[in-house]
Scaffold this motif. Sequence first.
Motif, PDB file in Angstrom:
ATOM      1  N   ASN A   1       0.819  -1.216   0.000  1.00  0.00           N
ATOM      2  CA  ASN A   1       0.000   0.000   0.000  1.00  0.00           C
ATOM      3  C   ASN A   1       0.852   1.265   0.000  1.00  0.00           C
ATOM      4  N   THR A   2       2.046   1.159   0.537  1.00  0.00           N
ATOM      5  CA  THR A   2       2.956   2.306   0.535  1.00  0.00           C
ATOM      6  C   THR A   2       3.522   2.570  -0.859  1.00  0.00           C
ATOM      7  N   VAL A   3       3.736   1.506  -1.612  1.00  0.00           N
ATOM      8  CA  VAL A   3       4.393   1.620  -2.920  1.00  0.00           C
ATOM      9  C   VAL A   3       3.404   1.941  -4.038  1.00  0.00           C
ATOM     10  N   VAL A   4       2.239   1.330  -4.017  1.00  0.00           N
ATOM     11  CA  VAL A   4       1.308   1.430  -5.142  1.00  0.00           C
ATOM     12  C   VAL A   4       0.226   2.467  -4.834  1.00  0.00           C
ATOM     13  N   PRO A   5       0.076   3.473  -5.680  1.00  0.00           N
ATOM     14  CA  PRO A   5      -0.928   4.505  -5.428  1.00  0.00           C
ATOM     15  C   PRO A   5      -2.342   3.994  -5.691  1.00  0.00           C
ATOM     16  N   ARG A   6      -3.298   4.576  -5.018  1.00  0.00           N
ATOM     17  CA  ARG A   6      -4.698   4.281  -5.314  1.00  0.00           C
ATOM     18  C   ARG A   6      -5.035   4.882  -6.670  1.00  0.00           C
ATOM     19  N   ASP A   7      -5.536   4.059  -7.571  1.00  0.00           N
ATOM     20  CA  ASP A   7      -5.849   4.507  -8.931  1.00  0.00           C
ATOM     21  C   ASP A   7      -7.164   3.856  -9.342  1.00  0.00           C
ATOM     22  N   PRO A   8      -8.255   4.611  -9.369  1.00  0.00           N
ATOM     23  CA  PRO A   8      -9.556   4.030  -9.717  1.00  0.00           C
ATOM     24  C   PRO A   8      -9.595   3.376 -11.092  1.00  0.00           C
ATOM     25  N   ALA A   9      -8.701   3.814 -11.984  1.00  0.00           N
ATOM     26  CA  ALA A   9      -8.694   3.264 -13.340  1.00  0.00           C
ATOM     27  C   ALA A   9      -7.863   1.988 -13.452  1.00  0.00           C
ATOM     28  N   ALA A  10      -7.114   1.654 -12.418  1.00  0.00           N
ATOM     29  CA  ALA A  10      -6.227   0.493 -12.487  1.00  0.00           C
ATOM     30  C   ALA A  10      -7.010  -0.806 -12.428  1.00  0.00           C
ATOM     31  N   LEU A  11      -6.398  -1.859 -12.942  1.00  0.00           N
ATOM     32  CA  LEU A  11      -6.956  -3.203 -12.820  1.00  0.00           C
ATOM     33  C   LEU A  11      -6.864  -3.659 -11.363  1.00  0.00           C
ATOM     34  N   PRO A  12      -7.661  -4.646 -10.976  1.00  0.00           N
ATOM     35  CA  PRO A  12      -7.569  -5.153  -9.602  1.00  0.00           C
ATOM     36  C   PRO A  12      -6.159  -5.646  -9.273  1.00  0.00           C
ATOM     37  N   VAL A  13      -5.730  -5.411  -8.069  1.00  0.00           N
ATOM     38  CA  VAL A  13      -4.428  -5.901  -7.618  1.00  0.00           C
ATOM     39  C   VAL A  13      -4.412  -7.423  -7.645  1.00  0.00           C
ATOM     40  N   ALA A  14      -3.281  -7.985  -8.045  1.00  0.00           N
ATOM     41  CA  ALA A  14      -3.096  -9.433  -8.012  1.00  0.00           C
ATOM     42  C   ALA A  14      -2.104  -9.783  -6.913  1.00  0.00           C
ATOM     43  N   ILE A  15      -2.448 -10.763  -6.096  1.00  0.00           N
ATOM     44  CA  ILE A  15      -1.525 -11.302  -5.100  1.00  0.00           C
ATOM     45  C   ILE A  15      -1.061 -12.663  -5.611  1.00  0.00           C
ATOM     46  N   SER A  16       0.236 -12.798  -5.777  1.00  0.00           N
ATOM     47  CA  SER A  16       0.815 -14.012  -6.361  1.00  0.00           C
ATOM     48  C   SER A  16       1.326 -14.938  -5.270  1.00  0.00           C
ATOM     49  N   PHE A  17       0.810 -16.163  -5.277  1.00  0.00           N
ATOM     50  CA  PHE A  17       1.212 -17.180  -4.304  1.00  0.00           C
ATOM     51  C   PHE A  17       1.982 -18.277  -5.026  1.00  0.00           C
ATOM     52  N   ARG A  18       3.264 -18.332  -4.762  1.00  0.00           N
ATOM     53  CA  ARG A  18       4.107 -19.395  -5.307  1.00  0.00           C
ATOM     54  C   ARG A  18       5.249 -19.634  -4.331  1.00  0.00           C
ATOM     55  N   TYR A  19       5.771 -20.852  -4.335  1.00  0.00           N
ATOM     56  CA  TYR A  19       6.866 -21.172  -3.440  1.00  0.00           C
ATOM     57  C   TYR A  19       8.185 -20.620  -3.994  1.00  0.00           C
ATOM     58  N   ALA A  20       9.046 -20.165  -3.089  1.00  0.00           N
ATOM     59  CA  ALA A  20      10.348 -19.634  -3.470  1.00  0.00           C
ATOM     60  C   ALA A  20      11.439 -20.397  -2.740  1.00  0.00           C
ATOM     61  N   GLU A  21      12.550 -20.608  -3.410  1.00  0.00           N
ATOM     62  CA  GLU A  21      13.634 -21.396  -2.836  1.00  0.00           C
ATOM     63  C   GLU A  21      14.211 -20.759  -1.571  1.00  0.00           C
TER      64      GLU A  21
END
Length: 217
Positions: free
Chosen positions: A103-123
């Motif tokens: 939320n600190t990095v990405v501005p609120r933008d009514p025109a933007a697509l919905p935020v995606a949260i990516s769930f994947r395993y990392a080494e």
Amino acid sequence: MILGAIALAGVAAWQVALRWRPAVERYPVQGVDVSEATGDVVWPVLKGEGADFGYAVATSGARTRDRAFQTNWDEMARAGLRRGAIHVFSFCQSPRAQADSFNTVVPRDPAALPVAISFRYAEDCPDRPERAALVAGVADMIARIETHTGKPVVLKVARDVERDYRLTEAFDRPLWAVGNFLRPGYGARVWRMWRATDLRRVDGVDGPVNWDVVELG
């Protein structure tokens, strides 16, 4: 001679795979998702290659900001593409802290697509929380991000994560499924987006790019 023919056929199949994308007639809305690992992206050229939208990784975990995010975010808008931001979830860090970082990095933008949260395993993250604890933490994270953006999130869930945690059962949110070339068939709900290939080569990007399609209707 036979081995040579087989080798040539293999090369030809590989070249086809590098240029493949799902048929536009079946999936008229197609796009890409990128991160700093993708390298430089010339968004007007990528639009000419058939991208209708772009998603860019903004943050990973609670402390990492993607170094290419702001450039990609700005250039997608200049090129006239619809744009969305991705948060890459870490199983080793607090979901609440991850939401606050995003939320600190990405501005609120009514025109933007919905935020995606990516769930994947990392080494680099061996932690595998109990399902109940993970679901509770992710629920808090989703609520915080949705309050910030004003839109429901999309869950980009890898097959093995879904197998272990059944996130699509826990959250009534659109699924962004992942799988090269073949339509995915996992999850408790029908997917709305599909990362169809992570091998596609297109003008405007030096290396391979993740190519995505939207299921309409």
